[in-house]
Design a protein around this motif. Sequence first.
Motif, PDB file in Angstrom:
ATOM      1  N   HIS A 171       0.829  -1.044  -0.382  1.00 21.90           N
ATOM      2  CA  HIS A 171      -0.189  -0.102   0.347  1.00 21.90           C
ATOM      3  C   HIS A 171       0.770   1.278  -0.353  1.00 21.90           C
ATOM      4  CE1 HIS A 171      -1.973   3.220   2.370  1.00 21.90           C
ATOM      5  NE2 HIS A 171      -3.232   2.941   1.593  1.00 21.90           N
ATOM      6  N   SER A 172       0.789   2.173  -1.182  1.00 21.85           N
ATOM      7  CA  SER A 172       1.520   3.491  -0.825  1.00 21.85           C
ATOM      8  C   SER A 172       2.714   3.215  -1.099  1.00 21.85           C
ATOM      9  CB  SER A 172       0.584   4.139   0.712  1.00 21.85           C
ATOM     10  OG  SER A 172       0.897   5.707   0.511  1.00 21.85           O
ATOM     11  N   TYR A 173       3.052   4.292  -0.056  1.00 20.95           N
ATOM     12  CA  TYR A 173       4.526   4.190  -0.104  1.00 20.95           C
ATOM     13  C   TYR A 173       5.198   2.877   0.215  1.00 20.95           C
ATOM     14  CZ  TYR A 173       9.275   3.725   2.531  1.00 20.95           C
ATOM     15  OH  TYR A 173      10.785   2.825   2.692  1.00 20.95           O
ATOM     16  N   GLY A 174       4.369   1.634   0.415  1.00 22.25           N
ATOM     17  CA  GLY A 174       5.439   0.742   0.889  1.00 22.25           C
ATOM     18  C   GLY A 174       5.631  -0.186  -0.908  1.00 22.25           C
ATOM     19  N   GLY A 175       4.826   0.192  -1.771  1.00 19.84           N
ATOM     20  CA  GLY A 175       4.565  -0.082  -3.317  1.00 19.84           C
ATOM     21  C   GLY A 175       6.629   0.212  -3.124  1.00 19.84           C
ATOM     22  N   ILE A 176       7.189   1.260  -2.457  1.00 14.90           N
ATOM     23  CA  ILE A 176       8.651   1.517  -3.518  1.00 14.90           C
ATOM     24  C   ILE A 176       9.770   0.714  -2.588  1.00 14.90           C
ATOM     25  CG2 ILE A 176      10.301   3.111  -2.718  1.00 14.90           C
ATOM     26  CD1 ILE A 176       8.533   5.615  -3.101  1.00 14.90           C
ATOM     27  N   PRO A 177       9.798  -0.010  -1.369  1.00 12.75           N
ATOM     28  CA  PRO A 177      10.374  -0.906  -0.575  1.00 12.75           C
ATOM     29  C   PRO A 177      10.355  -2.600  -1.312  1.00 12.75           C
ATOM     30  CG  PRO A 177       9.120  -0.355   0.941  1.00 12.75           C
ATOM     31  CD  PRO A 177       8.498   0.295   0.185  1.00 12.75           C
TER      32      PRO A 177
ATOM     33  N   GLN B 106       5.762 -13.926  -6.944  1.00 15.03           N
ATOM     34  CA  GLN B 106       4.872 -14.710  -7.544  1.00 15.03           C
ATOM     35  C   GLN B 106       4.575 -13.880  -8.500  1.00 15.03           C
ATOM     36  OE1 GLN B 106       3.179 -18.326  -6.529  1.00 15.03           O
ATOM     37  NE2 GLN B 106       4.959 -18.695  -6.847  1.00 15.03           N
ATOM     38  N   HIS B 107       4.173 -12.439  -7.278  1.00 12.35           N
ATOM     39  CA  HIS B 107       2.922 -11.767  -7.822  1.00 12.35           C
ATOM     40  C   HIS B 107       2.728 -10.400  -7.091  1.00 12.35           C
ATOM     41  CE1 HIS B 107      -0.117 -10.878 -10.342  1.00 12.35           C
ATOM     42  NE2 HIS B 107      -1.070 -10.102  -9.567  1.00 12.35           N
ATOM     43  N   LEU B 108       3.131  -9.289  -7.508  1.00 13.72           N
ATOM     44  CA  LEU B 108       3.248  -7.771  -6.980  1.00 13.72           C
ATOM     45  C   LEU B 108       1.932  -7.550  -6.896  1.00 13.72           C
ATOM     46  CD1 LEU B 108       6.350  -6.738  -8.146  1.00 13.72           C
ATOM     47  CD2 LEU B 108       6.015  -6.986  -5.639  1.00 13.72           C
ATOM     48  N   ILE B 109       1.137  -6.918  -6.026  1.00 16.35           N
ATOM     49  CA  ILE B 109      -0.056  -6.355  -6.179  1.00 16.35           C
ATOM     50  C   ILE B 109       0.207  -4.174  -5.632  1.00 16.35           C
ATOM     51  CG2 ILE B 109      -2.984  -6.307  -5.862  1.00 16.35           C
ATOM     52  CD1 ILE B 109      -2.763  -9.489  -5.318  1.00 16.35           C
ATOM     53  N   TYR B 110      -0.274  -3.524  -5.663  1.00 17.64           N
ATOM     54  CA  TYR B 110       0.046  -2.557  -5.907  1.00 17.64           C
ATOM     55  C   TYR B 110      -1.523  -1.609  -5.472  1.00 17.64           C
ATOM     56  CZ  TYR B 110       4.744  -2.111  -7.937  1.00 17.64           C
ATOM     57  OH  TYR B 110       5.991  -2.850  -7.842  1.00 17.64           O
TER      58      TYR B 110
ATOM     59  N   ALA C 253      -3.275   1.413  -4.338  1.00 19.31           N
ATOM     60  CA  ALA C 253      -3.260   2.557  -4.031  1.00 19.31           C
ATOM     61  C   ALA C 253      -1.538   2.821  -3.778  1.00 19.31           C
ATOM     62  CB  ALA C 253      -4.035   3.269  -3.651  1.00 19.31           C
ATOM     63  N   ALA C 254      -0.661   2.726  -4.804  1.00 17.58           N
ATOM     64  CA  ALA C 254       0.993   2.368  -4.356  1.00 17.58           C
ATOM     65  C   ALA C 254       1.682   3.389  -5.507  1.00 17.58           C
ATOM     66  CB  ALA C 254       1.388   1.397  -3.372  1.00 17.58           C
ATOM     67  N   PHE C 255       2.408   3.399  -4.451  1.00 16.00           N
ATOM     68  CA  PHE C 255       3.794   4.287  -5.864  1.00 16.00           C
ATOM     69  C   PHE C 255       4.823   2.663  -6.380  1.00 16.00           C
ATOM     70  CE2 PHE C 255       3.631   7.340  -2.846  1.00 16.00           C
ATOM     71  CZ  PHE C 255       3.036   8.504  -3.692  1.00 16.00           C
ATOM     72  N   MET C 256       4.404   3.122  -7.474  1.00 14.80           N
ATOM     73  CA  MET C 256       5.117   1.915  -8.999  1.00 14.80           C
ATOM     74  C   MET C 256       6.199   2.778  -9.027  1.00 14.80           C
ATOM     75  SD  MET C 256       3.347  -0.956 -11.349  1.00 14.80           S
ATOM     76  CE  MET C 256       3.848  -1.791 -12.009  1.00 14.80           C
ATOM     77  N   PRO C 257       7.595   2.404  -8.501  1.00 18.61           N
ATOM     78  CA  PRO C 257       8.527   3.029  -9.113  1.00 18.61           C
ATOM     79  C   PRO C 257       9.974   2.351  -9.919  1.00 18.61           C
ATOM     80  CG  PRO C 257       9.102   1.924  -6.661  1.00 18.61           C
ATOM     81  CD  PRO C 257       8.206   2.337  -7.184  1.00 18.61           C
TER      82      PRO C 257
ATOM     83  N   TYR D 125      -2.671  -3.875 -10.236  1.00 17.79           N
ATOM     84  CA  TYR D 125      -2.599  -2.158 -10.115  1.00 17.79           C
ATOM     85  C   TYR D 125      -3.916  -1.588  -9.407  1.00 17.79           C
ATOM     86  CZ  TYR D 125      -1.404   2.368  -8.690  1.00 17.79           C
ATOM     87  OH  TYR D 125      -0.806   3.399  -7.375  1.00 17.79           O
ATOM     88  N   VAL D 126      -4.004  -2.139  -8.692  1.00 16.99           N
ATOM     89  CA  VAL D 126      -5.120  -1.494  -7.681  1.00 16.99           C
ATOM     90  C   VAL D 126      -5.218   0.473  -7.180  1.00 16.99           C
ATOM     91  CG1 VAL D 126      -7.213  -1.853  -5.873  1.00 16.99           C
ATOM     92  CG2 VAL D 126      -5.316  -3.569  -6.461  1.00 16.99           C
TER      93      VAL D 126
END
Length: 228
Positions: free
Chosen positions: A72-78, A88-92, A94-98, A168-169
């Motif tokens: 979630h949010s900033y958590g998308g960065i780390p 196996q999968h990344l779910i963002y 309302a997250a930053f996707m850098p 991406y959600v």
Amino acid sequence: MSERPTLLLVHGAWHGSWCWNPLRTLLESHGWRVDTVDLPSVAPQDAPRHGMHDDAQAIRDAVTGPTVVIAHSYGGIPATQAATPEVQHLIYVAAFMPDVGDSLLNMVGGTAPPWWCAEEDVIHALTPETVFFNDVDAPPTDRLLPQSLKAFTDELTEAAWHGTPSTYVLCEKDNAIPPFAQEAMAGRATTIERLDAGHSPFLSCPQELAAIIENAVSLPRRPSPASE
């Protein structure tokens, strides 16, 4: 996927793993194994300060087998920095996707939004009830903690979405990350889903978010557009 992966929930800035409780309860009731991680960059005022790479290491340490990371949010960065081959999968959400070389600060244009309040090496969130919780009945503003400034300035050296499938959600009533900014980042994802929700759908509409997550996890593994 022949065997269900673990779902690892990664919170955003100022929050803790507590914010996932309603969603976690739902997912566990559906038979999923769910883990959370508390990012060290979120800590009380007098605690040591940690950066984004410390958060990424905490996420790596929490991955112990086949895993889907939900950030979630900033958590998308780390989470983007940290993902290992077992992810196996990344779910963002309302997250930053850098991408490589990005930091949160440069992704918001290099200037702090007006609702950030900087105090030496930490940042406080002003008006979280309207920025984070505009559609939450009982905003948990008293549970938020200071966020390390370093976490917002550390730059990525890896970007896992280039080789890992992603969803991406996009939250269309978000006051923290404007929907137009989410749209731009979501173009990097394999799949885009949308919620008529503010910045915290794990609190305002956990059932709808759980359905999106379960659908994304059940999809066949496939390469992300960036790797094709």
